[in-house]
Design an enzyme around this catalytic site. Structure first.
Site, PDB file in Angstrom:
ATOM      1  CG  HIS A 173      -2.618  -0.888  -7.174  1.00 21.06           C
ATOM      2  ND1 HIS A 173      -3.167  -0.230  -6.099  1.00 21.06           N
ATOM      3  CD2 HIS A 173      -2.513  -2.192  -6.802  1.00 21.06           C
ATOM      4  CE1 HIS A 173      -3.385  -1.100  -5.114  1.00 21.06           C
ATOM      5  NE2 HIS A 173      -2.997  -2.300  -5.522  1.00 21.06           N
ATOM      6  CD  GLU A 220      -2.487   3.092  -5.517  1.00 20.59           C
ATOM      7  OE1 GLU A 220      -3.486   2.565  -6.059  1.00 20.59           O
ATOM      8  OE2 GLU A 220      -1.620   2.429  -4.942  1.00 20.59           O
ATOM      9  NE  ARG A 271      -4.260  -1.482   0.043  1.00 24.18           N
ATOM     10  CZ  ARG A 271      -4.376  -2.537  -0.747  1.00 24.18           C
ATOM     11  NH1 ARG A 271      -3.384  -2.830  -1.581  1.00 24.18           N
ATOM     12  NH2 ARG A 271      -5.470  -3.265  -0.728  1.00 24.18           N
TER      13      ARG A 271
END
Length: 329
Positions: free
Chosen positions: A289, A270, A241
């Site tokens: 991601h 993000e 993360r």
């Protein structure tokens, strides 16, 4: 099952999972836009939804659940569920699920892709070739870090961390790990070395791979002080993360050559902002991601999410419920 229960799916997913829910008698509504639904739209859709199939970008908190009187189950198409308010869901009797296991090896593969790309300057080299900057073979050009016979430090030896560590054995790496739970079975089986503190791993490792969950305790776990402990040849990889690593401290460490490089599959925020200074650095590889982004794995994730929803309403055991106490209440 009686009247069709509404399932709101917050993004387009593998059609097989949608058909599975429809064939099981659900009224499935899919958000067709590429971008996530706005907060207002999410709240509106949840008012009459019995189930949600969500992504990590969807905040499922007490406010939303308080306005969703029919909501019984939420299935997150991810291993992490830091977008969930699990205590509030449990108090309200709402079951919550994630998708562990099915993406473990795929994410470990991507972690290694980042480790090797950052360690051997693959992306920088590719950019220079495309820009016409590669003029000749340079004895002192594009010098990266050897991976074989080096030390791999793993922060968090969960399912993904374990698979990353196992892959390191194929490169004859020494594996040093930190976890709040010591895995003596893995030490005996694979020869891993345990450290009771993060600092020892940071000081000794040539490659550091982050695999801890995001909690209050791990927020900015890696910051200025931690970067100062690392070797100057160290490569940091984060496929867990984004907020586990302080991005400002990472930028300064990379810019000042405190460490040699980084490979990121996750950022804070993000998507990463286009004016983020990390984007100006050649020694930072950033992926969007995509840890679980293989055809087979994304299918398995979608199917497992659908199976969790179906199982709940069929009064069968949910495959991967994160608050199973609500099922027995």
């Amino acid at each position: 099952m009686g009247d069709k229960k509404k399932v709101f799916v917050t993004r387009k997913i593998d059609p097989e999972a949608i058909e599975l829910m429809k064939d099981s008698g659900f009224d499935v509504h899919v958000w067709e836009d590429e971008m996530p639904p706005s907060r207002d739209i999410l709240l509106q859709q949840c008012k009459d939804a019995s189930a949600l199939l969500t992504l990590v970008t969807d905040k499922i908190d007490d406010e939303l659940m308080s306005q969703s009187p029919q909501l019984k189950v939420v299935a997150n198409m991810a291993v992490g569920y830091d977008n969930f308010d699990v205590p509030s869901a449990t108090k309200r009797g709402i079951a919550m699920a994630n998708t562990p296991g099915v993406l473990t090896k795929t994410t470990a593969d991507l972690t290694w892709a980042l480790l090797m790309a950052a360690g051997r300057l693959v992306v920088q080299g590719d950019r220079d070739v495309r820009a016409g900057k590669w003029k000749t073979w340079l004895p002192l050009g594009y010098l990266g870090q050897d991976i074989y016979d080096s030390t791999l430090g793993v922060l968090g030896l969960g399912q993904i961390g374990l698979e990353v560590a196992k892959r390191g054995l194929g490169f004859d790496m020494k594996i040093l790990y930190f976890d709040t739970y010591r895995r003596q079975d893995m030490e005996e089986k694979y020869g891993f070395e345990y450290s009771s503190d993060v600092e020892t791993v940071l000081k000794k490792a040539d490659f550091i791979s982050v695999h801890t969950p995001l909690t209050e305790e791990t927020y900015h776990l890696i910051g200025e002080k931690e970067f100062a402990m690392m070797k100057p040849n160290a490569i940091l990889v984060n496929a867990a993360r984004g907020p586990i690593v302080d991005p400002k401290a990472l930028y300064e460490a990379l810019k000042s050559n405190v460490i040699a490089g980084a490979g990121l599959d996750v950022t804070e925020p993000e998507p990463i902002l286009m004016d983020d200074p990390l984007l100006t650095l050649d020694n930072c590889v950033i992926a969007p991601h995509i840890g679980s982004a293989s055809v087979a794995t994304r299918n398995k994730m979608a199917m497992l999410s659908a199976q969790n929803i179906i199982a709940y309403f069929q009064n069968k055991p949910m495959p991967t419920c994160v608050n199973p106490e609500v099922l027995s209440s």
